[in-house]
Design a protein around this motif. Structure first.
Motif, mmCIF file in Angstrom:
data_model
loop_
_atom_site.group_PDB
_atom_site.id
_atom_site.type_symbol
_atom_site.label_atom_id
_atom_site.label_comp_id
_atom_site.label_asym_id
_atom_site.label_seq_id
_atom_site.Cartn_x
_atom_site.Cartn_y
_atom_site.Cartn_z
ATOM 1 N N UNK A 2 -0.907 -22.438 -4.854
ATOM 2 C CA UNK A 2 -1.514 -23.123 -3.730
ATOM 3 C C UNK A 2 -1.190 -22.484 -2.385
ATOM 4 N N UNK A 3 -0.040 -21.836 -2.241
ATOM 5 C CA UNK A 3 0.344 -21.258 -0.963
ATOM 6 C C UNK A 3 -0.291 -19.890 -0.725
ATOM 7 N N UNK A 4 -0.908 -19.311 -1.747
ATOM 8 C CA UNK A 4 -1.505 -17.988 -1.637
ATOM 9 C C UNK A 4 -3.015 -18.135 -1.484
ATOM 10 N N UNK A 23 -3.191 -5.627 -12.280
ATOM 11 C CA UNK A 23 -3.338 -6.668 -11.270
ATOM 12 C C UNK A 23 -1.989 -7.361 -11.072
ATOM 13 N N UNK A 24 -1.971 -8.396 -10.250
ATOM 14 C CA UNK A 24 -0.684 -9.032 -9.942
ATOM 15 C C UNK A 24 -0.056 -9.667 -11.181
ATOM 16 N N UNK A 25 -0.885 -10.196 -12.090
ATOM 17 C CA UNK A 25 -0.339 -10.773 -13.327
ATOM 18 C C UNK A 25 0.310 -9.692 -14.190
ATOM 19 N N UNK A 26 -0.392 -8.556 -14.337
ATOM 20 C CA UNK A 26 0.152 -7.442 -15.121
ATOM 21 C C UNK A 26 1.473 -6.945 -14.531
ATOM 22 N N UNK A 27 1.572 -6.996 -13.201
ATOM 23 C CA UNK A 27 2.777 -6.528 -12.516
ATOM 24 C C UNK A 27 3.909 -7.550 -12.588
ATOM 25 N N UNK A 28 3.607 -8.756 -13.061
ATOM 26 C CA UNK A 28 4.638 -9.791 -13.158
ATOM 27 C C UNK A 28 4.993 -10.418 -11.822
ATOM 28 N N UNK A 29 4.038 -10.419 -10.892
ATOM 29 C CA UNK A 29 4.298 -10.966 -9.558
ATOM 30 C C UNK A 29 4.225 -12.491 -9.596
ATOM 31 N N UNK A 30 5.353 -13.136 -9.377
ATOM 32 C CA UNK A 30 5.391 -14.595 -9.287
ATOM 33 C C UNK A 30 4.915 -15.013 -7.888
ATOM 34 N N UNK A 31 4.742 -16.302 -7.698
ATOM 35 C CA UNK A 31 4.340 -16.780 -6.377
ATOM 36 C C UNK A 31 5.381 -16.405 -5.321
ATOM 37 N N UNK A 36 6.236 -12.803 -0.420
ATOM 38 C CA UNK A 36 6.926 -11.750 0.353
ATOM 39 C C UNK A 36 5.943 -10.763 0.959
ATOM 40 N N UNK A 37 4.775 -10.626 0.354
ATOM 41 C CA UNK A 37 3.785 -9.645 0.793
ATOM 42 C C UNK A 37 2.570 -10.277 1.458
ATOM 43 N N UNK A 38 2.491 -11.596 1.480
ATOM 44 C CA UNK A 38 1.302 -12.306 1.939
ATOM 45 C C UNK A 38 0.998 -12.122 3.419
ATOM 46 N N UNK A 39 1.967 -11.655 4.203
ATOM 47 C CA UNK A 39 1.704 -11.435 5.623
ATOM 48 C C UNK A 39 1.037 -10.083 5.878
ATOM 49 N N UNK A 40 0.910 -9.251 4.849
ATOM 50 C CA UNK A 40 0.270 -7.945 4.960
ATOM 51 C C UNK A 40 -1.178 -8.034 4.486
ATOM 52 N N UNK A 41 -2.034 -7.146 4.988
ATOM 53 C CA UNK A 41 -3.374 -7.062 4.403
ATOM 54 C C UNK A 41 -3.254 -6.663 2.928
ATOM 55 N N UNK A 42 -4.203 -7.071 2.092
ATOM 56 C CA UNK A 42 -4.086 -6.830 0.651
ATOM 57 C C UNK A 42 -3.800 -5.380 0.259
ATOM 58 N N UNK A 43 -4.487 -4.435 0.867
ATOM 59 C CA UNK A 43 -4.288 -3.019 0.530
ATOM 60 C C UNK A 43 -2.857 -2.578 0.857
ATOM 61 N N UNK A 44 -2.380 -2.950 2.043
ATOM 62 C CA UNK A 44 -1.020 -2.603 2.436
ATOM 63 C C UNK A 44 0.001 -3.304 1.546
ATOM 64 N N UNK A 45 -0.273 -4.544 1.177
ATOM 65 C CA UNK A 45 0.629 -5.292 0.301
ATOM 66 C C UNK A 45 0.748 -4.608 -1.054
ATOM 67 N N UNK A 46 -0.381 -4.160 -1.597
ATOM 68 C CA UNK A 46 -0.362 -3.470 -2.892
ATOM 69 C C UNK A 46 0.454 -2.181 -2.806
ATOM 70 N N UNK A 47 0.204 -1.401 -1.761
ATOM 71 C CA UNK A 47 0.943 -0.147 -1.611
ATOM 72 C C UNK A 47 2.433 -0.391 -1.389
#
Length: 63
Positions: A2-4, A23-31, A36-47
């Motif tokens: 809900x926070x994302x 994707x984020x599920x494959x990477x094991x990224x929990x909420x 931690x990365x949500x303040x970045x644009x998606x491309x920058x967050x991924x990198x």
């Protein structure tokens, strides 16, 4: 998650697939990790995530 923001998450997944073929599920990224990365644009967050966790980038036609 809900926070994302769903649009941000979709953009993150697109960038993760482009750079790392996962994707984020494959990477094991929990909420908590996503937040931690949500303040970045998606491309920058991924990198940044890839750099933080030493993910190997896929070849996308360089050279």
């Amino acid at each position: 998650m809900s926070a994302i923001d769903r649009n941000w998450l979709s953009g993150l997944d697109d960038a993760m697939k482009l750079f790392f073929a996962i994707d984020h599920d494959d990477a094991g990224m929990s909420e908590d990790v996503l937040l931690r990365y949500a303040d970045l644009p998606p491309r920058e967050a991924a990198l940044q995530f890839g750099e933080d966790y030493d993910l190997p980038r896929i070849h996308i036609g360089w050279g």
